[in-house]
Design an enzyme around this catalytic site. Structure first.
Site, PDB file in Angstrom:
ATOM      1  N   CYS A  13       0.731  -1.192  -0.059  1.00 22.40           N
ATOM      2  CA  CYS A  13      -0.340  -0.378  -0.516  1.00 22.40           C
ATOM      3  C   CYS A  13       1.178   1.288   0.085  1.00 22.40           C
ATOM      4  CB  CYS A  13      -1.080   0.168   1.277  1.00 22.40           C
ATOM      5  SG  CYS A  13      -0.067   0.088   2.646  1.00 22.40           S
ATOM      6  N   ASN A  16       1.984   1.561   4.517  1.00 17.68           N
ATOM      7  CA  ASN A  16       2.981   0.087   5.520  1.00 17.68           C
ATOM      8  C   ASN A  16       2.160   0.169   6.410  1.00 17.68           C
ATOM      9  OD1 ASN A  16       5.409  -1.845   5.884  1.00 17.68           O
ATOM     10  ND2 ASN A  16       3.641  -2.418   5.233  1.00 17.68           N
ATOM     11  N   CYS A  18      -1.675   0.663   7.220  1.00 19.28           N
ATOM     12  CA  CYS A  18      -2.714   0.364   7.863  1.00 19.28           C
ATOM     13  C   CYS A  18      -3.129  -0.836   6.603  1.00 19.28           C
ATOM     14  CB  CYS A  18      -3.904   1.801   7.103  1.00 19.28           C
ATOM     15  SG  CYS A  18      -3.921   3.289   8.368  1.00 19.28           S
ATOM     16  N   ARG A  19      -3.129  -1.155   5.425  1.00 19.19           N
ATOM     17  CA  ARG A  19      -4.160  -2.192   4.659  1.00 19.19           C
ATOM     18  C   ARG A  19      -2.914  -2.340   4.307  1.00 19.19           C
ATOM     19  NH1 ARG A  19      -4.762   2.074  -0.677  1.00 19.19           N
ATOM     20  NH2 ARG A  19      -3.242   2.956   0.326  1.00 19.19           N
ATOM     21  N   SER A  20      -1.512  -3.156   4.198  1.00 16.25           N
ATOM     22  CA  SER A  20      -1.106  -3.946   3.534  1.00 16.25           C
ATOM     23  C   SER A  20      -0.797  -4.337   4.695  1.00 16.25           C
ATOM     24  CB  SER A  20       0.185  -3.858   2.772  1.00 16.25           C
ATOM     25  OG  SER A  20       0.703  -2.830   3.076  1.00 16.25           O
ATOM     26  N   ASP A 130      -7.809   3.858   1.195  1.00 19.58           N
ATOM     27  CA  ASP A 130      -7.558   4.456   1.666  1.00 19.58           C
ATOM     28  C   ASP A 130      -7.937   4.856   2.812  1.00 19.58           C
ATOM     29  OD1 ASP A 130      -5.422   5.541   3.487  1.00 19.58           O
ATOM     30  OD2 ASP A 130      -4.165   6.814   2.219  1.00 19.58           O
TER      31      ASP A 130
HETATM   32  P1  4NP Z   1      -2.255   2.861   4.009  1.00 19.70           P
HETATM   33  O1  4NP Z   1      -2.376   4.351   4.215  1.00 19.70           O
HETATM   34  O2  4NP Z   1      -1.569   2.758   3.115  1.00 19.70           O
HETATM   35  O3  4NP Z   1      -3.564   1.748   4.072  1.00 19.70           O
HETATM   36  O4  4NP Z   1      -1.052   2.197   4.995  1.00 19.70           O
HETATM   37  C1  4NP Z   1      -1.570   5.300   4.869  1.00 19.70           C
HETATM   38  C2  4NP Z   1      -0.682   5.523   5.756  1.00 19.70           C
HETATM   39  C3  4NP Z   1      -0.452   6.534   5.825  1.00 19.70           C
HETATM   40  C4  4NP Z   1      -0.176   7.766   5.188  1.00 19.70           C
HETATM   41  C5  4NP Z   1      -1.400   7.245   3.655  1.00 19.70           C
HETATM   42  C6  4NP Z   1      -2.333   6.139   3.692  1.00 19.70           C
HETATM   43  N1  4NP Z   1       0.039   9.280   4.561  1.00 19.70           N
HETATM   44  O5  4NP Z   1       0.171  10.008   4.409  1.00 19.70           O
HETATM   45  O6  4NP Z   1       0.830   9.076   5.495  1.00 19.70           O
END
Ligand code: 4NP
Length: 161
Positions: A13, A16, A18-20, A130
């Site tokens: 993602c 790294n 939340c989703r992955s 996201d």
């Molecule tokens: P992820 O979510 O891609 O599912 O881990 C996010 C976590 C942090 C951010 C964006 C997406 N960020 O912009 O900090």
């Protein structure tokens, strides 16, 4: 003796956190259920560098914990081109991540790259949105989508192995 995995899967993602990492924990859980944990290796990474070394977002940890899974020990890392040599499946959580991975992917390794939801019947080509700026429901929805993709992926690997 430790058995080397036959197949290696990397979930990717943006951050790294939340989703992955949720997909990694959920996939490992489902693989253990069907006795495939030692045969299919699972990891996760992010395209971005902001959260390197951090544990999963507390909201992701909470939705996973509610389903009996502890992902608190995972740490964020950034994806690298060499991951396309180490992992048979490099699975992007959304189309933006997929586009960034396509730019990183060495020539002739593109067959390893797909969207996670390409493995979820009826959701091919779709994103796991996201949830970072969303509420708790966004994290529940995230996990429901991940569940469909991961179950489809495991079926696919079992049928092709
Ligand atoms: P992820 O979510 O891609 O599912 O881990 C996010 C976590 C942090 C951010 C964006 C997406 N960020 O912009 O900090």
């Amino acid at each position: 003796m430790r058995v080397r995995p036959l197949v290696n899967v990397l979930f990717v993602c943006l951050g790294n956190i939340c989703r992955s990492p949720s997909a990694e924990g959920w996939c490992r859980h489902l693989l253990a259920d069907v006795g495939l944990a030692s045969r299919i290796g699972v990891d996760s990474a992010g395209t971005g560098s902001w959260h390197i070394g951090k544990p999963p977002d507390p909201r992701a940890q909470a939705v996973m914990r509610a389903r009996g899974i502890d992902i608190s020990g995972l740490r964020a890392r950034q994806v690298a081109a060499v991951d396309f040599l180490r992992f048979d499946y490099v699975l992007a959580m959304d189309r933006a991540v997929h586009a960034d991975l396509a730019a990183l992917c060495p020539a002739e390794e593109g067959h390893r790259l797909a969207l996670l939801l390409d493995f979820a019947a009826g959701l091919e080509g779709r994103d796991v949105p996201d949830p970072y700026y969303g509420n708790e429901r966004a994290f529940e929805r995230m996990l429901d989508l991940i569940d469909g993709g991961v179950r489809g992926l495991i079926d696919h690997i079992r049928l092709s192995g």
